[in-house]
Write a protein that holds these residues in place. Structure first.
Motif: not given
Length: 182
Positions: A73, A75, A129
């Motif tokens: 994940w 950002q 994201w």
């Protein structure tokens, strides 16, 4: 033995640090003796790190020929468009050559623990994201891939390696994860 560990931000992926200003290492988390990382995460990355005491297993987990998928994940700074996602999916040209194809999609902000050095927030610059899955492991590859498409990485959390996931572990926690890459 295979251990799943949620590596916190700002921890070295080794058991000792010989630098002039010592940094936190894996030695501070009560991990079983004789295990070592199968792969690594950068000092400023967080999330799933697998450790083992079995050299053959470490090889199966890390050798790119086995194409074990690692899911992150990420950002990023900016507002990812379909063109940028398509570029990530198709492979990105880096200084050390073209990356393999990746799975890439935009996701809602995940429910994560607060980071022990908050990500910088700028009112005038949007962030988003992504979920990015790759099957190779070049040095700082995810960060270099997102930067190459104009989306600098702000926070990077590995959430899975093959079938092994974080499964609710808090930073610094670990658990036995079985014996194999699947």
């Amino acid at each position: 033995m295979l251990i799943a560990f949620n590596k916190p931000y700002g921890v070295l992926c080794q058991f000792t640090d010989r630098s002039a200003t010592p940094r936190p290492t894996l030695a501070g988390f009560g991990l079983p003796p004789s295990v070592y990382p199968a792969g690594r995460l950068d000092f400023d990355s967080e999330g799933l790190l697998l450790l083992t005491d079995d050299g053959a297993l470490a090889h199966r987990l890390t050798d790119p020929r086995h194409k074990l998928e690692k899911t992150y994940w990420v950002q990023v700074e900016g507002d990812p468009g379909e063109e940028q996602l398509a570029a990530l999916r198709g492979g990105v040209e880096l200084r050390d050559g073209m990356t393999r194809r990746a799975r890439a999609r935009r996701i809602d902000a995940p429910a994560l623990w607060p980071r022990d050095q908050p990500v910088r927030f700028r009112k005038t610059v949007p962030d988003a994201w992504l979920e990015l899955a790759i099957s190779e492991g070049r040095n700082r590859q995810v960060r270099r891939m997102t930067a190459a498409v104009g989306l600098p990485t702000l926070r990077l959390v590995r959430v899975a390696v093959g079938a092994h996931g974080l499964d609710g572990m808090a930073p610094g926690q670990w658990r036995h994860a079985g014996t194999g890459p699947d």
